[in-house]
Motif scaffolding. Structure first.
Motif, PDB file in Angstrom:
ATOM      1  N   ASN A 164       0.856  -1.359  -0.080  1.00  0.00           N
ATOM      2  CA  ASN A 164       0.170   0.195  -0.024  1.00  0.00           C
ATOM      3  C   ASN A 164       0.717   1.225  -0.044  1.00  0.00           C
ATOM      4  OD1 ASN A 164      -2.908  -0.123  -0.005  1.00  0.00           O
ATOM      5  ND2 ASN A 164      -2.519  -1.878   1.680  1.00  0.00           N
ATOM      6  N   SER A 165       2.120   1.140   0.667  1.00  0.00           N
ATOM      7  CA  SER A 165       3.072   2.334   0.611  1.00  0.00           C
ATOM      8  C   SER A 165       3.484   2.685  -0.601  1.00  0.00           C
ATOM      9  CB  SER A 165       4.126   2.306   1.561  1.00  0.00           C
ATOM     10  OG  SER A 165       3.923   1.906   2.866  1.00  0.00           O
ATOM     11  N   MET A 166       3.710   1.553  -1.487  1.00  0.00           N
ATOM     12  CA  MET A 166       4.027   2.077  -2.760  1.00  0.00           C
ATOM     13  C   MET A 166       3.153   2.792  -3.731  1.00  0.00           C
ATOM     14  SD  MET A 166       5.955  -1.662  -3.714  1.00  0.00           S
ATOM     15  CE  MET A 166       6.607  -1.219  -5.307  1.00  0.00           C
ATOM     16  N   SER A 167       1.837   2.413  -3.479  1.00  0.00           N
ATOM     17  CA  SER A 167       0.736   2.911  -4.084  1.00  0.00           C
ATOM     18  C   SER A 167       0.540   4.534  -3.702  1.00  0.00           C
ATOM     19  CB  SER A 167      -0.827   2.285  -4.283  1.00  0.00           C
ATOM     20  OG  SER A 167      -0.271   0.972  -4.747  1.00  0.00           O
ATOM     21  N   TRP A 168       0.533   4.615  -2.429  1.00  0.00           N
ATOM     22  CA  TRP A 168       0.379   5.698  -1.620  1.00  0.00           C
ATOM     23  C   TRP A 168       1.676   6.775  -2.271  1.00  0.00           C
ATOM     24  CZ3 TRP A 168       2.899   8.037   2.764  1.00  0.00           C
ATOM     25  CH2 TRP A 168       2.134   8.957   3.374  1.00  0.00           C
ATOM     26  N   PHE A 169       2.843   6.369  -2.113  1.00  0.00           N
ATOM     27  CA  PHE A 169       3.927   6.997  -2.614  1.00  0.00           C
ATOM     28  C   PHE A 169       3.673   7.717  -4.009  1.00  0.00           C
ATOM     29  CE2 PHE A 169       7.281   4.633   0.132  1.00  0.00           C
ATOM     30  CZ  PHE A 169       6.810   5.448   1.334  1.00  0.00           C
ATOM     31  N   ILE A 170       3.254   6.704  -4.915  1.00  0.00           N
ATOM     32  CA  ILE A 170       3.052   7.114  -6.204  1.00  0.00           C
ATOM     33  C   ILE A 170       1.902   8.154  -6.480  1.00  0.00           C
ATOM     34  CG2 ILE A 170       1.939   6.382  -8.509  1.00  0.00           C
ATOM     35  CD1 ILE A 170       3.484   3.651  -7.909  1.00  0.00           C
ATOM     36  N   LEU A 171       0.907   8.019  -5.584  1.00  0.00           N
ATOM     37  CA  LEU A 171      -0.227   9.065  -5.562  1.00  0.00           C
ATOM     38  C   LEU A 171       0.192  10.629  -5.086  1.00  0.00           C
ATOM     39  CD1 LEU A 171      -3.158   6.893  -4.738  1.00  0.00           C
ATOM     40  CD2 LEU A 171      -2.810   7.892  -7.137  1.00  0.00           C
ATOM     41  N   ARG A 172       0.920  10.323  -4.167  1.00  0.00           N
ATOM     42  CA  ARG A 172       1.657  11.775  -3.489  1.00  0.00           C
ATOM     43  C   ARG A 172       2.525  12.346  -4.577  1.00  0.00           C
ATOM     44  NH1 ARG A 172      -0.052  13.240   1.147  1.00  0.00           N
ATOM     45  NH2 ARG A 172       1.930  14.256   1.948  1.00  0.00           N
ATOM     46  N   TYR A 173       3.358  11.357  -5.088  1.00  0.00           N
ATOM     47  CA  TYR A 173       4.526  11.905  -6.123  1.00  0.00           C
ATOM     48  C   TYR A 173       3.847  12.724  -7.151  1.00  0.00           C
ATOM     49  CZ  TYR A 173       8.047  11.645  -9.588  1.00  0.00           C
ATOM     50  OH  TYR A 173       8.979  11.812 -10.885  1.00  0.00           O
ATOM     51  N   ASN A 174       2.670  12.064  -7.819  1.00  0.00           N
ATOM     52  CA  ASN A 174       2.005  12.913  -8.959  1.00  0.00           C
ATOM     53  C   ASN A 174       1.451  13.869  -8.529  1.00  0.00           C
ATOM     54  OD1 ASN A 174       3.010  10.931 -10.762  1.00  0.00           O
ATOM     55  ND2 ASN A 174       1.290   9.536 -10.395  1.00  0.00           N
ATOM     56  N   THR A 175       0.783  14.226  -7.315  1.00  0.00           N
ATOM     57  CA  THR A 175      -0.072  15.249  -7.039  1.00  0.00           C
ATOM     58  C   THR A 175       0.575  16.694  -7.215  1.00  0.00           C
ATOM     59  OG1 THR A 175      -1.402  13.889  -5.414  1.00  0.00           O
ATOM     60  CG2 THR A 175      -1.391  16.197  -5.240  1.00  0.00           C
ATOM     61  N   PRO A 176       1.709  17.098  -6.669  1.00  0.00           N
ATOM     62  CA  PRO A 176       2.272  18.517  -6.936  1.00  0.00           C
ATOM     63  C   PRO A 176       2.275  18.678  -8.403  1.00  0.00           C
ATOM     64  CG  PRO A 176       3.554  17.198  -5.308  1.00  0.00           C
ATOM     65  CD  PRO A 176       2.635  16.187  -5.928  1.00  0.00           C
ATOM     66  N   LYS A 177       2.805  18.022  -9.525  1.00  0.00           N
ATOM     67  CA  LYS A 177       2.743  18.260 -10.638  1.00  0.00           C
ATOM     68  C   LYS A 177       1.433  18.627 -11.135  1.00  0.00           C
ATOM     69  CE  LYS A 177       6.366  15.028 -11.148  1.00  0.00           C
ATOM     70  NZ  LYS A 177       6.982  13.709 -11.740  1.00  0.00           N
ATOM     71  N   LEU A 178       0.326  17.579 -10.840  1.00  0.00           N
ATOM     72  CA  LEU A 178      -1.059  17.797 -11.403  1.00  0.00           C
ATOM     73  C   LEU A 178      -1.408  19.304 -10.692  1.00  0.00           C
ATOM     74  CD1 LEU A 178      -2.328  14.351 -11.119  1.00  0.00           C
ATOM     75  CD2 LEU A 178      -2.115  15.840 -13.256  1.00  0.00           C
ATOM     76  N   ILE A 179      -1.509  19.607  -9.539  1.00  0.00           N
ATOM     77  CA  ILE A 179      -1.676  20.896  -9.068  1.00  0.00           C
ATOM     78  C   ILE A 179      -1.279  22.084  -9.688  1.00  0.00           C
ATOM     79  CG2 ILE A 179      -1.602  22.334  -6.657  1.00  0.00           C
ATOM     80  CD1 ILE A 179      -2.143  19.836  -5.372  1.00  0.00           C
ATOM     81  N   ALA A 180       0.110  21.913 -10.045  1.00  0.00           N
ATOM     82  CA  ALA A 180       0.900  23.156 -10.763  1.00  0.00           C
ATOM     83  C   ALA A 180       0.268  22.969 -12.097  1.00  0.00           C
ATOM     84  CB  ALA A 180       2.231  22.536 -10.704  1.00  0.00           C
ATOM     85  N   LEU A 181      -0.114  22.020 -13.035  1.00  0.00           N
ATOM     86  CA  LEU A 181      -0.773  22.083 -14.158  1.00  0.00           C
ATOM     87  C   LEU A 181      -1.915  22.571 -13.935  1.00  0.00           C
ATOM     88  CD1 LEU A 181      -0.963  21.204 -17.105  1.00  0.00           C
ATOM     89  CD2 LEU A 181      -1.677  19.044 -16.390  1.00  0.00           C
ATOM     90  N   TYR A 182      -2.869  22.349 -12.962  1.00  0.00           N
ATOM     91  CA  TYR A 182      -4.287  23.056 -12.683  1.00  0.00           C
ATOM     92  C   TYR A 182      -4.159  24.385 -12.494  1.00  0.00           C
ATOM     93  CZ  TYR A 182      -8.829  23.261 -10.645  1.00  0.00           C
ATOM     94  OH  TYR A 182     -10.136  23.883 -10.464  1.00  0.00           O
ATOM     95  N   LYS A 183      -3.186  24.818 -11.703  1.00  0.00           N
ATOM     96  CA  LYS A 183      -2.968  26.282 -11.446  1.00  0.00           C
ATOM     97  C   LYS A 183      -2.554  27.047 -12.764  1.00  0.00           C
ATOM     98  CE  LYS A 183      -2.323  25.938  -6.286  1.00  0.00           C
ATOM     99  NZ  LYS A 183      -1.352  26.017  -5.524  1.00  0.00           N
ATOM    100  N   TYR A 184      -1.618  26.526 -13.672  1.00  0.00           N
ATOM    101  CA  TYR A 184      -1.078  26.981 -14.917  1.00  0.00           C
ATOM    102  C   TYR A 184      -2.267  27.150 -15.789  1.00  0.00           C
ATOM    103  CZ  TYR A 184       1.153  27.085 -19.409  1.00  0.00           C
ATOM    104  OH  TYR A 184       1.388  27.576 -20.561  1.00  0.00           O
ATOM    105  N   ASN A 185      -3.175  26.177 -16.069  1.00  0.00           N
ATOM    106  CA  ASN A 185      -4.326  26.221 -16.741  1.00  0.00           C
ATOM    107  C   ASN A 185      -5.214  27.316 -16.183  1.00  0.00           C
ATOM    108  OD1 ASN A 185      -3.518  24.119 -18.101  1.00  0.00           O
ATOM    109  ND2 ASN A 185      -4.830  22.415 -17.304  1.00  0.00           N
ATOM    110  N   GLU A 186      -5.482  27.642 -14.889  1.00  0.00           N
ATOM    111  CA  GLU A 186      -6.416  28.605 -14.513  1.00  0.00           C
ATOM    112  C   GLU A 186      -5.849  29.927 -14.743  1.00  0.00           C
ATOM    113  OE1 GLU A 186      -6.460  28.216 -10.328  1.00  0.00           O
ATOM    114  OE2 GLU A 186      -8.596  27.661 -10.285  1.00  0.00           O
TER     115      GLU A 186
END
Length: 194
Positions: A164-186
């Motif tokens: 479960n840690s591995m999946s949790w790490f992946i989801l946390r790893y991807n989140t900042p990039k997506l938030i940055a993309l979301y803010k850039y699009n805004e």
């Protein structure tokens, strides 16, 4: 995708091997009992993880807003994820978004903030579900006969934390990039509308 089955087989080999070497004399186990007990514990923890994910998914969306401070990914985490080589193995971990009808292994429309928000929301549900499974996986200790829980249930619960840690790490790893993309699009949309 192949990483989890390999990890399960390695974990089974270790658990079964140690039980055969050590506990067959202590408890009088035979080899088939050890194999069956290990497999049954694994199946039970998979059911517990599935139930945990289903319960988390029933909770209100407003609790899982990916922009809430409680879901923030810290700066030190980014370097940690790089140190553990997440880029090399993250695509080998199965993506289970098909159970929520939303796959999180690829952003299909990076210019649509509606899509990115949904992606982030589903990833937040996933993060919480995997985190809760760290703890609910130990329920197996109470399901399995107490006398043998250290032989089978505890090792399987510990392997469950790792997976479960591995999946949790992946989801946390991807989140900042997506938030940055979301803010850039805004910002891009605001410039277009101005």
């Amino acid at each position: 995708m192949i990483l989890f089955p390999v990890m399960i087989l390695v974990a089974w080999s270790i658990i079964i091997g140690l039980n055969v070497l050590i506990n067959t004399n202590v408890y009088g186990f035979d080899v088939w009992f050890v194999v069956v007990a290990t497999v049954v514990c694994t199946l039970m923890v998979i059911v517990i993880d599935g139930a945990t994910a289903a319960i988390v998914r029933l909770l209100p969306e407003k609790w899982f807003n990916p922009f809430y401070k409680r879901f923030k990914v810290f700066k030190w985490e980014k370097s940690f994820y790089q140190k553990i080589g997440i880029k090399k193995w993250k695509d080998l971990v199965p993506e289970l978004g098909q159970f929520t009808k939303f796959r999180k292994n690829k952003v299909e429309d990076p210019k649509s903030n509606e899509y990115i928000y949904r992606y982030l929301l589903e990833a937040t549900y996933g993060r919480v579900g995997h985190f809760m499974s760290f703890f609910t996986g130990f329920l197996i200790i109470f399901i399995y006969p107490y006398k043998y829980f250290t032989c089978f249930a505890l090792p399987v619960a510990l392997v469950n934390i790792l997976m479960n840690s591995m999946s949790w790490f992946i989801l946390r790893y991807n989140t900042p990039k997506l938030i940055a993309l979301y803010k850039y699009n805004e910002k891009t949309q605001a410039r277009i509308n101005a």
